[in-house]
Every structure is written in structure tokens, then in C-alpha cells.
Design a protein around this motif. Structure first.
Motif, short mmCIF file in Angstrom:
data_model
loop_
_atom_site.label_atom_id
_atom_site.label_comp_id
_atom_site.label_asym_id
_atom_site.label_seq_id
_atom_site.Cartn_x
_atom_site.Cartn_y
_atom_site.Cartn_z
N ALA A 337 0.85 -1.21 0.00
CA ALA A 337 0.00 0.00 0.00
C ALA A 337 0.88 1.25 0.00
CB ALA A 337 -0.92 -0.02 1.21
N GLU A 338 1.94 1.23 0.79
CA GLU A 338 2.84 2.39 0.82
C GLU A 338 3.48 2.61 -0.55
OE1 GLU A 338 5.89 2.47 3.88
OE2 GLU A 338 4.35 1.97 5.36
N LEU A 339 3.87 1.51 -1.20
CA LEU A 339 4.52 1.64 -2.52
C LEU A 339 3.54 2.17 -3.56
CD1 LEU A 339 6.73 -1.59 -2.73
CD2 LEU A 339 7.49 0.78 -2.41
N LEU A 340 2.26 1.72 -3.45
CA LEU A 340 1.28 2.11 -4.48
C LEU A 340 1.04 3.62 -4.53
CD1 LEU A 340 -1.49 -0.68 -4.47
CD2 LEU A 340 0.51 -0.42 -5.95
N VAL A 341 1.17 4.28 -3.39
CA VAL A 341 0.92 5.72 -3.39
C VAL A 341 2.20 6.55 -3.53
CG1 VAL A 341 -1.26 5.60 -2.15
CG2 VAL A 341 0.88 5.76 -0.85
N ASP A 342 3.32 5.86 -3.71
CA ASP A 342 4.59 6.57 -3.85
C ASP A 342 4.89 6.76 -5.34
OD1 ASP A 342 7.21 7.39 -4.04
OD2 ASP A 342 7.94 6.02 -2.49
N GLU A 343 5.06 8.00 -5.76
CA GLU A 343 5.24 8.26 -7.20
C GLU A 343 6.59 7.76 -7.73
OE1 GLU A 343 6.88 12.85 -6.89
OE2 GLU A 343 4.77 12.49 -7.37
N HIS A 344 7.44 7.28 -6.83
CA HIS A 344 8.71 6.72 -7.29
C HIS A 344 8.61 5.22 -7.58
CE1 HIS A 344 10.24 10.38 -5.22
NE2 HIS A 344 10.98 10.40 -6.31
N ILE A 366 -5.89 -4.54 -2.03
CA ILE A 366 -5.03 -3.63 -1.26
C ILE A 366 -5.48 -2.18 -1.48
CG2 ILE A 366 -2.67 -2.75 -1.02
CD1 ILE A 366 -1.71 -5.61 -1.75
N ALA A 367 -5.78 -1.84 -2.73
CA ALA A 367 -6.23 -0.46 -3.01
C ALA A 367 -7.53 -0.17 -2.26
CB ALA A 367 -6.43 -0.28 -4.52
N GLU A 368 -8.44 -1.15 -2.23
CA GLU A 368 -9.72 -0.95 -1.52
C GLU A 368 -9.48 -0.69 -0.04
OE1 GLU A 368 -12.29 -4.27 -2.34
OE2 GLU A 368 -12.77 -3.47 -4.34
N SER A 369 -8.52 -1.42 0.52
CA SER A 369 -8.22 -1.23 1.95
C SER A 369 -7.71 0.18 2.22
CB SER A 369 -7.21 -2.28 2.43
OG SER A 369 -5.93 -1.95 1.93
N MET A 370 -7.23 0.85 1.16
CA MET A 370 -6.76 2.24 1.32
C MET A 370 -7.84 3.23 0.89
SD MET A 370 -3.41 1.35 -0.92
CE MET A 370 -2.91 3.00 -1.30
N GLY A 371 -9.02 2.72 0.56
CA GLY A 371 -10.10 3.60 0.10
C GLY A 371 -9.86 4.09 -1.32
N GLN A 372 -9.08 3.34 -2.10
CA GLN A 372 -8.77 3.76 -3.47
C GLN A 372 -9.24 2.71 -4.46
OE1 GLN A 372 -5.91 6.18 -4.49
NE2 GLN A 372 -4.83 6.44 -2.55
N GLN A 373 -9.29 3.10 -5.72
CA GLN A 373 -9.67 2.17 -6.78
C GLN A 373 -8.43 1.74 -7.54
OE1 GLN A 373 -12.66 3.26 -9.53
NE2 GLN A 373 -14.06 1.99 -8.33
N TRP A 374 -8.16 0.44 -7.55
CA TRP A 374 -6.95 -0.05 -8.21
C TRP A 374 -6.92 0.34 -9.68
CZ3 TRP A 374 -2.22 -0.92 -8.70
CH2 TRP A 374 -1.70 -1.74 -9.70
N GLU A 375 -8.05 0.21 -10.37
CA GLU A 375 -8.05 0.50 -11.81
C GLU A 375 -7.58 1.92 -12.09
OE1 GLU A 375 -11.42 -0.45 -14.14
OE2 GLU A 375 -11.37 -2.58 -13.59
N ALA A 376 -8.04 2.84 -11.26
CA ALA A 376 -7.65 4.24 -11.47
C ALA A 376 -6.17 4.42 -11.14
CB ALA A 376 -8.51 5.14 -10.59
N LEU A 377 -5.74 3.83 -10.03
CA LEU A 377 -4.31 3.92 -9.65
C LEU A 377 -3.43 3.33 -10.75
CD1 LEU A 377 -3.87 2.69 -5.95
CD2 LEU A 377 -3.06 4.84 -6.93
#
Ligand code: NAP
Length: 392
Positions: A337-344, A366-377
Motif C-alpha cells: 500500500a505504501e509503494l502504491l501511493v509513492d510516485e517513485h 489492497i487499493a480498496e483497503s486504502m479507500g482507493q480504486q486499483w483500476e484508477a491507480l
């Protein structure tokens, strides 16, 4: 004046000449010459069967044209022409009707990997320097058995282009031309292998390339390659691939997910990162049946954790539960989850096609657990050149 029409094209810079689209097309609209794989405008019926099977997204190119590009013009292309500034086809007379081609495209994209982009800081790759009509001749420098697995013959094969220029980047592939002809007397199509060595060679400055090959029962190219003796000459096309490339940014973090021989480009990435002294780190999820069948197990174990966090997972190890890479990704969900939101973060997935679906499910959860949508990420990452898939 002609009514503008929509034409299906293939991006010659990104296409890796695996010919999967040509073999898939149910109406025979896709063909190749020594240079390019192209779509016959008169035959293509927009069925979209070729879109999801393309490993690079190079198949997913469309132009609105007054006069369709001929096969000859497409065979000559080194790069795709820009979209000409002309009016789109007239919409249907129904109020609010959806362009049927756009609707078909949207439907096809559900199963497709989508169009990949190279990382912004990737070096510019050389592509298609050697083709079917003019392959590079390389000498076998070495052919080594990679694992102790008694059930599978997995090999590390080193090819030397000698004085021929054959510049490669990590993540690119080459075509191997098996000698002989098929039942119809035609030359065999090349078989595609990822390069498993870094850009400057197995050893810095040697400029040779290595491949990771598993002997497949009845496999034409794999048996040819696995049986090669040192000094034999091999015909090679390529290099291919302009998107599955690593960023030059030393602060980038690479998230590498692979199974079996899908580790080939990952080996190239990790060696290049070690050589370049990059600081951003790597995380690897690598799935194999057993430790004995995991290629590069020894060298991997020597990479310090400060450089790469490794998750080697096994599906058939006696005394332990079956585990796939996607299971371990879920088990490591906080770190992911930390890596998914890191632009690096740059994600690379390579290996069995079935794994892709499993990884998608893990990432979605994992994205859902962060309140995010994987497809968009994922789509944002892909657009930024930070999400790459090569599965077969
Ligand atoms: P493999 O040994 O058959 O499988 C490797 C591991 O993946 C095994 O543990 C296997 O588990 C597991 N696995 C099977 N299905 C899975 C799924 N749905 N999700 C996650 N893991 C799964 O692999 P391989 O024969 O080396 O095949 C690797 C693939 O990489 C091939 O399709 C190849 O074409 C492709 N590839 C190769 C290269 C290259 O340059 N050589 C480059 C790119 C891609 P179980 O079998 O125990 O279920």
C-alpha cells in the motif's frame, strides 16, 4: 472526397514481433514481412480478438484517415504517422448514439493490458535493427544449466554478437530463428525471449546478451536453444520492446513480480541497478515450484536486503502450503500500500499469464483497503510509464 474511416494499425516501435496477434486474428487480416507486422484494412473487421492477446499494447493503434495506409506503406514504417488533422467519421443519425467503434474499443480494453508507456527517464532503446531478412549472427559463448530441478531443464544461454552493434536495454527481447522450415516449407517464425543481462553485458563492457530458457517438451526453439553448443552460430532478430524498460532515476523503487522464466528481465534490472548504484531500492515477489527450480536462486540470495527486499514463494515445496506471488503480496499488503501511493514506484509483472489475474485481484483488494480504486491507480501509473506487464 473520401468519407474518413477509422484504420487499425500496429506501432512498429513498440511491437515485439511475437506474432501472437497474427496467429489470433480469425480473419487473417494481420500479416508480416521481414520488417513489420501490419493490419490489412480491407480484411480487418474490428472484432478486437487481437487486442487483449498483445503483450505490449502496440496493437492498439487507430487513425482516422481519408485514404487507408496500404500494406506496403505499413511495411515501410519505422514509426507510426501522427493523426492527420481531418474530421472524424460522421456520427450515426440517432440522437446520442455511441460511435460503434469506440464502444467496441471500450469493450476490448476490459481484457487488454492497455497501452504501456516507457518510464519518462528510461534510456532510448534501439529497436528492430535486425529483422527476418537480415538477422544478426551471434556465437554461443556459454550454455549452463541453471537449476538442480530434475524435472525441468532450465538454461542460461550467453550469445556474443562479436563486432556487430547490438545495443540493448534491460527489459527488451530478441527473436531466435530456429533453423529449418515448417511442414509447408516456410522458414520458422522467430521465438521471442527476454534478455536477462544488463545493457553492457554479462560482465561490464562485454556487450554480450543472455537468455533464460526452459526446455519445453516438443518445443522447437527451446530444444534448439537448450541443446546449443559453445561456438555455434545463432540467428537473432531485434532488439524489440520500447516500453518494458527501467527508469534511469536512481530514486525510483522497482516492484518486481515474476514467475519462473519470467524472471529473465528482472535479472537484467537487478544487475543494472547494482551496477549503476541506484539508491531507490527494489522489492521482488518471485514464484517458483521449489527452491531447487527457482532460477538465479544463488545470486539472488547474495543481493543485500538494503538493495532489494525479496519474497521467494514456492507452490510445491514439501511440508509447506502452496503459495503464489499474489498470496504473498496480500500478506505484505501494508508495505505494498505504501509503494502504491509513492510516485517513485515502478511495477513490472512478467511470467505466466494466469498470474496477472491473481496480481490484479491482490492489488484491487489492497487499493480498496486504502479507500482507493486499483483500476484508477493502475491507469495513472501506466500513463506515467510506471506499470508494465509482460505475460504469456
Ligand atoms: P512455471 O515453472 O510453470 O511456474 C512458476 C510458478 O508459477 C510455479 O510456482 C507455478 O505454480 C506458479 N503459477 C502457476 N499458475 C499461477 C497463477 N495463476 N498465479 C501465480 N502463480 C502461478 O513457470 P515457467 O514455465 O517458467 O513459465 C514462465 C512464463 O514466463 C512462461 O509463460 C513464459 O512464456 C513466460 N516468459 C518467459 C520469458 C523468457 O524470456 N524465458 C520472458 C517473459 C515471459 P504451480 O505450477 O505449482 O501451480
Amino acid at each position: 472526397m473520401n468519407q474518413p474511416v477509422k484504420q487499425h494499425l500496429i506501432d512498429p516501435e513498440i511491437c515485439i514481433r511475437c506474432y501472437t496477434c497474427e496467429m489470433t486474428c480469425p480473419v487473417g487480416a494481420i500479416e508480416h514481412d521481414d520488417n513489420n507486422v501490419v493490419v490489412n484494412f480491407d480484411t480487418c473487421n474490428f472484432c478486437m480478438d487481437c487486442i487483449p492477446v498483445c503483450p505490449t499494447g502496440s496493437i492498439d493503434e487507430w487513425r482516422v484517415v481519408d485514404t487507408p495506409y496500404t500494406l506496403e506503406q505499413q511495411f515501410e514504417m519505422d514509426e507510426l504517422p501522427d493523426q492527420e488533422d481531418i474530421a472524424a467519421p460522421a456520427p450515426s443519425s440517432d440522437e446520442g448514439a455511441v460511435d460503434p467503434i469506440a464502444a467496441l474499443l471500450a469493450e476490448a480494453h476490459k481484457g487488454a493490458g492497455g497501452k504501456a508507456k516507457a518510464p519518462l527517464t528510461a534510456s532510448k532503446p534501439a529497436v528492430n535493427m535486425y529483422n527476418l531478412g537480415k538477422p544478426a549472427k551471434m556465437k554461443v559463448q556459454g550454455n549452463y544449466r541453471l537449476t538442480d530441478d530434475p524435472d525441468h531443464d532450465l538454461r542460461h544461454i550467453i550469445l556474443d554478437p562479436g563486432a556487430l552493434p547490438f545495443p540493448v536495454l534491460e527489459g527488451q527481447s530478441v527473436g531466435i530463428l530456429p533453423p529449418g522450415t515448417d511442414a509447408d516449407g516456410n522458414a520458422h517464425l522467430p521465438r521471442l525471449y527476454s534478455i536477462s543481462s544488463p545493457r553492457d553485458g554479462e560482465r561490464p563492457g562485454y556487450h554480450n546478451i543472455s537468455l533464460t530458457v526452459k526446455r519445453e517438451e516438443g518445443g522447437l526453439a527451446s530444444n534448439f536453444l537448450c541443446d546449443l553448443e559453445t561456438g555455434t552460430e545463432v540467428e537473432v532478430t531485434g532488439p524489440f520492446g520500447a516500453t518494458f524498460l527501467m527508469p534511469s532515476d536512481p530514486k525510483a523503487h522497482l516492484l518486481l513480480i515474476c514467475t519462473g522464466t519470467g524472471s529473465a528481465p528482472m535479472r537484467a534490472f537487478t544487475m543494472q541497478r547494482q551496477r549503476s548504484g541506484a539508491t531507490g531500492g527494489m522489492t521482488m515477489f518471485f514464484g517458483a515450484r521449489t527452491p531447487q527450480s527457482l532460477p538465479y536462486f544463488g545470486p539472488l540470495k547474495k543481493i543485500p536486503e538494503s538493495l532489494m527486499k525479496q519474497h521467494l514463494v514456492f507452490s510445491r515445496e514439501a511440508g509447506t502450503d502452496k503459495e503464489y506471488v499474489q498470496d504473498r503480496i496480500i500478506a505484505e499488503q501494508e508495505a505494498i500500500a505504501e509503494l502504491l501511493v509513492d510516485e517513485h514506484t515502478y511495477i513490472y509483472i512478467c511470467g505466466l499469464r494466469g498470474m496477472e489475474e491473481g496480481v490484479e485481484r491482490a492489488m484491487t483488494s489492497i487499493a480498496e483497503s486504502m479507500g482507493q480504486q486499483w483500476e484508477a491507480l493502475r491507469d495513472t501509473m501506466r500513463e506515467d510509464g510506471r506499470y508494465h506487464v509482460e505475460t504469456y
